[in-house]
Scaffold this motif. Structure first.
Motif, mmCIF file in Angstrom:
data_model
loop_
_atom_site.group_PDB
_atom_site.id
_atom_site.type_symbol
_atom_site.label_atom_id
_atom_site.label_comp_id
_atom_site.label_asym_id
_atom_site.label_seq_id
_atom_site.Cartn_x
_atom_site.Cartn_y
_atom_site.Cartn_z
ATOM 1 N N LEU A 214 -24.189 17.755 9.793
ATOM 2 C CA LEU A 214 -25.316 16.995 9.277
ATOM 3 C C LEU A 214 -24.924 16.164 8.062
ATOM 4 C CD1 LEU A 214 -28.109 19.712 9.590
ATOM 5 C CD2 LEU A 214 -27.777 17.711 11.054
ATOM 6 N N VAL A 215 -24.087 16.752 7.196
ATOM 7 C CA VAL A 215 -23.613 16.016 6.028
ATOM 8 C C VAL A 215 -22.772 14.820 6.444
ATOM 9 C CG1 VAL A 215 -22.136 16.168 3.975
ATOM 10 C CG2 VAL A 215 -23.713 18.031 4.517
ATOM 11 N N LYS A 216 -21.913 15.044 7.439
ATOM 12 C CA LYS A 216 -21.067 13.950 7.929
ATOM 13 C C LYS A 216 -21.913 12.830 8.516
ATOM 14 C CE LYS A 216 -17.398 12.932 11.270
ATOM 15 N NZ LYS A 216 -16.521 13.477 12.315
ATOM 16 N N ASP A 217 -22.914 13.193 9.361
ATOM 17 C CA ASP A 217 -23.774 12.174 9.959
ATOM 18 C C ASP A 217 -24.532 11.396 8.886
ATOM 19 O OD1 ASP A 217 -22.921 12.984 12.433
ATOM 20 O OD2 ASP A 217 -24.683 14.248 12.837
ATOM 21 N N GLY A 218 -25.014 12.101 7.847
ATOM 22 C CA GLY A 218 -25.735 11.423 6.779
ATOM 23 C C GLY A 218 -24.847 10.458 6.022
ATOM 24 N N ALA A 219 -23.607 10.896 5.758
ATOM 25 C CA ALA A 219 -22.683 10.029 5.034
ATOM 26 C C ALA A 219 -22.363 8.780 5.841
ATOM 27 C CB ALA A 219 -21.408 10.804 4.702
ATOM 28 N N LEU A 220 -22.117 8.951 7.163
ATOM 29 C CA LEU A 220 -21.817 7.782 8.020
ATOM 30 C C LEU A 220 -23.001 6.835 8.084
ATOM 31 C CD1 LEU A 220 -19.917 9.551 10.955
ATOM 32 C CD2 LEU A 220 -18.939 8.125 9.140
ATOM 33 N N PHE A 221 -24.226 7.394 8.123
ATOM 34 C CA PHE A 221 -25.422 6.558 8.180
ATOM 35 C C PHE A 221 -25.555 5.725 6.905
ATOM 36 C CE2 PHE A 221 -29.937 5.982 7.231
ATOM 37 C CZ PHE A 221 -30.357 5.301 8.376
ATOM 38 N N ILE A 222 -25.299 6.347 5.738
ATOM 39 C CA ILE A 222 -25.412 5.623 4.473
ATOM 40 C C ILE A 222 -24.361 4.529 4.374
ATOM 41 C CG2 ILE A 222 -25.171 5.879 1.972
ATOM 42 C CD1 ILE A 222 -26.355 8.682 2.264
ATOM 43 N N VAL A 223 -23.114 4.858 4.791
ATOM 44 C CA VAL A 223 -22.042 3.860 4.754
ATOM 45 C C VAL A 223 -22.378 2.673 5.650
ATOM 46 C CG1 VAL A 223 -19.634 3.436 5.353
ATOM 47 C CG2 VAL A 223 -20.265 5.522 4.114
ATOM 48 N N ALA A 224 -22.930 2.979 6.826
ATOM 49 C CA ALA A 224 -23.290 1.904 7.756
ATOM 50 C C ALA A 224 -24.378 1.020 7.185
ATOM 51 C CB ALA A 224 -23.727 2.513 9.090
ATOM 52 N N LYS A 225 -25.361 1.623 6.506
ATOM 53 C CA LYS A 225 -26.426 0.833 5.897
ATOM 54 C C LYS A 225 -25.883 -0.073 4.805
ATOM 55 C CE LYS A 225 -30.354 1.894 7.891
ATOM 56 N NZ LYS A 225 -31.200 0.823 8.480
ATOM 57 N N ILE A 226 -24.932 0.457 4.015
ATOM 58 C CA ILE A 226 -24.342 -0.352 2.943
ATOM 59 C C ILE A 226 -23.579 -1.537 3.505
ATOM 60 C CG2 ILE A 226 -22.646 -0.308 1.068
ATOM 61 C CD1 ILE A 226 -23.451 2.580 0.545
#
Length: 237
Positions: A214-226
Protein backbone atom coordinates in the motif's frame (compact mmCIF):
# COMPACT_ATOMS: atom_id res chain seq x y z
CA UNK A 1 15.96 22.80 77.81
CA UNK A 2 17.88 24.37 74.89
CA UNK A 3 15.07 26.71 73.76
CA UNK A 4 16.03 29.63 76.00
CA UNK A 5 19.73 29.76 74.94
CA UNK A 6 18.73 29.42 71.28
CA UNK A 7 16.22 32.24 71.64
CA UNK A 8 18.82 34.49 73.24
CA UNK A 9 21.33 33.68 70.51
CA UNK A 10 18.78 34.49 67.82
CA UNK A 11 17.97 37.83 69.41
CA UNK A 12 21.67 38.70 69.71
CA UNK A 13 22.35 37.91 66.05
CA UNK A 14 19.44 40.08 64.92
CA UNK A 15 20.54 42.87 67.26
CA UNK A 16 23.88 43.05 65.44
CA UNK A 17 22.30 43.18 61.99
CA UNK A 18 21.41 46.39 60.14
CA UNK A 19 19.23 47.21 57.17
CA UNK A 20 20.92 46.95 53.79
CA UNK A 21 18.06 48.41 51.76
CA UNK A 22 18.15 52.11 51.15
CA UNK A 23 16.97 54.49 48.42
CA UNK A 24 16.67 51.84 45.69
CA UNK A 25 19.80 49.93 46.72
CA UNK A 26 19.73 46.43 48.23
CA UNK A 27 22.99 44.99 49.57
CA UNK A 28 21.40 42.03 51.37
CA UNK A 29 22.93 39.56 48.90
CA UNK A 30 26.38 40.51 50.17
CA UNK A 31 25.68 39.22 53.67
CA UNK A 32 27.65 36.11 54.60
CA UNK A 33 26.64 34.25 57.77
CA UNK A 34 29.47 31.71 57.44
CA UNK A 35 32.61 33.78 57.04
CA UNK A 36 33.72 37.37 56.65
CA UNK A 37 35.35 39.03 53.67
CA UNK A 38 39.05 39.02 54.51
CA UNK A 39 41.95 41.00 53.09
CA UNK A 40 45.48 40.26 54.25
CA UNK A 41 47.92 43.16 54.10
CA UNK A 42 51.06 41.08 54.75
CA UNK A 43 52.44 43.60 57.25
CA UNK A 44 53.01 42.06 60.67
CA UNK A 45 50.10 39.69 60.12
CA UNK A 46 47.74 42.61 59.55
CA UNK A 47 44.35 41.78 58.04
CA UNK A 48 40.90 43.31 57.66
CA UNK A 49 37.59 41.47 58.19
CA UNK A 50 34.32 42.88 56.86
CA UNK A 51 30.78 41.68 56.40
CA UNK A 52 27.57 43.21 55.08
CA UNK A 53 24.21 43.70 56.76
CA UNK A 54 25.50 42.17 59.98
CA UNK A 55 28.41 42.12 62.40
CA UNK A 56 31.56 40.15 61.58
CA UNK A 57 31.66 36.47 62.54
CA UNK A 58 35.44 36.16 62.94
CA UNK A 59 36.36 35.09 66.46
CA UNK A 60 39.48 37.28 66.37
CA UNK A 61 37.24 40.36 66.44
CA UNK A 62 36.31 40.85 70.08
CA UNK A 63 33.66 43.58 69.80
CA UNK A 64 30.30 41.89 69.54
CA UNK A 65 28.56 44.33 67.16
CA UNK A 66 31.63 45.16 65.08
CA UNK A 67 30.91 45.80 61.39
CA UNK A 68 34.60 45.39 60.47
CA UNK A 69 37.83 44.89 62.34
CA UNK A 70 41.56 45.14 61.89
CA UNK A 71 43.83 42.44 63.28
CA UNK A 72 47.58 42.20 63.61
CA UNK A 73 50.06 40.06 65.44
CA UNK A 74 48.99 40.23 69.05
CA UNK A 75 46.07 42.65 68.72
CA UNK A 76 42.83 43.74 67.09
CA UNK A 77 40.61 46.82 66.81
CA UNK A 78 37.03 47.38 65.72
CA UNK A 79 36.67 49.87 62.84
CA UNK A 80 33.00 50.66 63.44
CA UNK A 81 29.83 49.26 64.97
CA UNK A 82 26.68 48.16 63.17
CA UNK A 83 24.45 50.48 65.22
CA UNK A 84 26.07 53.53 63.62
CA UNK A 85 25.62 52.67 59.93
CA UNK A 86 24.87 55.63 57.64
CA UNK A 87 24.07 55.48 53.92
CA UNK A 88 24.80 58.28 51.44
CA UNK A 89 24.34 58.36 47.67
CA UNK A 90 25.84 60.39 44.86
CA UNK A 91 23.98 59.60 41.68
CA UNK A 92 24.35 55.86 41.13
CA UNK A 93 27.12 55.53 43.73
CA UNK A 94 26.50 54.35 47.27
CA UNK A 95 28.63 54.84 50.39
CA UNK A 96 28.21 53.24 53.80
CA UNK A 97 29.87 54.76 56.87
CA UNK A 98 30.34 53.36 60.37
CA UNK A 99 31.49 55.11 63.52
CA UNK A 100 32.10 54.06 67.10
CA UNK A 101 35.26 52.05 66.44
CA UNK A 102 38.05 51.48 68.93
CA UNK A 103 40.25 54.50 69.74
CA UNK A 104 38.24 56.82 67.47
CA UNK A 105 38.37 54.57 64.42
CA UNK A 106 35.67 54.72 61.75
CA UNK A 107 35.09 53.08 58.38
CA UNK A 108 33.77 54.08 54.96
CA UNK A 109 32.82 51.63 52.20
CA UNK A 110 32.42 53.09 48.71
CA UNK A 111 30.31 50.77 46.58
CA UNK A 112 30.40 50.85 42.80
CA UNK A 113 28.04 49.14 40.38
CA UNK A 114 29.68 46.48 38.22
CA UNK A 115 27.21 44.00 36.70
CA UNK A 116 30.05 41.66 35.71
CA UNK A 117 31.72 41.52 39.14
CA UNK A 118 29.34 39.09 40.81
CA UNK A 119 29.40 39.49 44.59
CA UNK A 120 32.82 41.11 44.50
CA UNK A 121 34.99 41.71 47.55
CA UNK A 122 35.96 44.82 49.57
CA UNK A 123 39.44 46.18 48.89
CA UNK A 124 41.32 48.38 51.37
CA UNK A 125 41.99 51.81 49.91
CA UNK A 126 43.51 54.06 52.55
CA UNK A 127 43.60 55.15 56.18
CA UNK A 128 43.07 58.86 56.73
CA UNK A 129 44.71 61.02 59.38
CA UNK A 130 41.46 60.89 61.37
CA UNK A 131 41.64 57.08 61.55
CA UNK A 132 38.95 56.51 58.95
CA UNK A 133 39.53 53.28 57.06
CA UNK A 134 38.30 53.47 53.46
CA UNK A 135 37.35 50.43 51.38
CA UNK A 136 36.18 50.09 47.76
CA UNK A 137 33.68 47.38 46.80
CA UNK A 138 32.59 46.67 43.23
CA UNK A 139 29.60 44.34 42.95
CA UNK A 140 26.59 43.59 40.80
CA UNK A 141 24.49 44.02 43.95
CA UNK A 142 25.69 47.60 44.36
CA UNK A 143 23.58 48.68 41.38
CA UNK A 144 20.49 50.74 42.09
CA UNK A 145 17.39 48.64 41.55
CA UNK A 146 19.43 45.45 41.07
CA UNK A 147 16.92 42.61 40.54
CA UNK A 148 16.69 39.87 43.13
CA UNK A 149 16.05 36.27 42.07
CA UNK A 150 12.34 35.48 41.78
CA UNK A 151 11.08 32.73 44.09
CA UNK A 152 10.28 29.41 42.47
CA UNK A 153 6.55 28.73 42.00
CA UNK A 154 5.03 26.35 44.57
CA UNK A 155 5.14 22.68 43.78
CA UNK A 156 2.16 21.69 41.67
CA UNK A 157 1.29 25.25 40.63
CA UNK A 158 1.14 26.34 36.95
CA UNK A 159 4.64 26.98 35.67
CA UNK A 160 6.34 24.83 38.28
CA UNK A 161 8.57 21.98 37.17
CA UNK A 162 8.81 18.93 39.35
CA UNK A 163 12.32 17.57 39.80
CA UNK A 164 12.51 14.19 38.10
CA UNK A 165 9.04 14.62 36.51
CA UNK A 166 7.96 12.80 33.33
CA UNK A 167 7.30 14.92 30.26
CA UNK A 168 4.18 14.65 28.14
CA UNK A 169 6.14 13.17 25.24
CA UNK A 170 7.53 10.42 27.45
CA UNK A 171 4.04 9.57 28.72
CA UNK A 172 2.77 9.38 25.13
CA UNK A 173 5.56 6.97 24.12
CA UNK A 174 4.87 4.79 27.18
CA UNK A 175 1.18 4.60 26.28
CA UNK A 176 1.99 3.65 22.67
CA UNK A 177 4.48 0.98 23.78
CA UNK A 178 2.12 -0.54 26.34
CA UNK A 179 -0.77 -0.54 23.83
CA UNK A 180 1.40 -2.29 21.24
CA UNK A 181 2.48 -4.97 23.72
CA UNK A 182 -1.11 -5.59 24.84
CA UNK A 183 -2.33 -5.69 21.22
CA UNK A 184 0.32 -8.20 20.14
CA UNK A 185 0.03 -10.33 23.26
CA UNK A 186 -3.75 -10.56 23.14
CA UNK A 187 -3.76 -11.16 19.38
CA UNK A 188 -1.17 -13.94 19.54
CA UNK A 189 -3.02 -15.58 22.42
CA UNK A 190 -6.32 -15.46 20.51
CA UNK A 191 -4.82 -16.86 17.31
CA UNK A 192 -3.01 -19.59 19.27
CA UNK A 193 -6.33 -20.57 20.79
CA UNK A 194 -7.67 -20.86 17.24
CA UNK A 195 -4.74 -23.22 16.57
CA UNK A 196 -2.96 -20.84 14.20
CA UNK A 197 0.79 -21.33 13.76
CA UNK A 198 3.81 -19.43 12.38
CA UNK A 199 3.16 -15.93 11.08
CA UNK A 200 -0.56 -16.65 11.33
CA UNK A 201 -0.20 -16.05 15.06
CA UNK A 202 0.30 -12.32 14.38
CA UNK A 203 -3.02 -10.53 14.82
CA UNK A 204 -4.49 -9.24 11.54
CA UNK A 205 -1.47 -10.52 9.67
CA UNK A 206 -3.05 -9.85 6.27
CA UNK A 207 -3.36 -6.17 7.06
CA UNK A 208 0.21 -5.81 8.31
CA UNK A 209 1.71 -7.71 5.36
CA UNK A 210 -0.22 -5.54 2.92
CA UNK A 211 1.17 -2.27 4.31
CA UNK A 212 4.43 -2.30 2.26
CA UNK A 213 2.45 -2.74 -0.95
CA UNK A 214 0.00 0.00 0.00
CA UNK A 215 2.86 2.36 0.79
CA UNK A 216 4.50 1.58 -2.54
CA UNK A 217 1.25 2.15 -4.46
CA UNK A 218 0.71 5.47 -2.66
CA UNK A 219 4.23 6.63 -3.41
CA UNK A 220 3.90 5.73 -7.12
CA UNK A 221 0.55 7.54 -7.28
CA UNK A 222 2.04 10.72 -5.78
CA UNK A 223 5.06 10.61 -8.10
CA UNK A 224 2.77 10.17 -11.10
CA UNK A 225 0.64 13.14 -10.05
CA UNK A 226 3.74 15.31 -9.68
CA UNK A 227 4.98 14.32 -13.11
CA UNK A 228 1.56 14.96 -14.59
CA UNK A 229 0.99 11.42 -15.64
CA UNK A 230 -2.30 11.15 -13.83
CA UNK A 231 -1.27 7.98 -12.04
CA UNK A 232 -3.69 5.86 -14.14
CA UNK A 233 -7.35 6.40 -14.84
CA UNK A 234 -10.66 5.28 -13.47
CA UNK A 235 -13.30 3.70 -15.69
CA UNK A 236 -16.94 4.64 -15.37
CA UNK A 237 -19.16 1.89 -14.14
Amino acid sequence: MMRAPLLVLTLVVHAFAYSCKWNGFDLSKLENDVQDYRQSMGLGGQAYYLNACRSVVTAACKTANCAACQTWSGGQACLGVTTSSTFTTNGNSLSLAFGGGDDGRSMLINFSCDKTAGTGTPVFNTETASKQYVFDWSSQYACAGAPTPSPSPPSGSPGSKQAGGISGGTIFLIVILCSTVVYLGAGVAWNYRRQETGVRLIPQVEFWTSIPGLVKDGALFIVAKIRGGGGGSYQSV
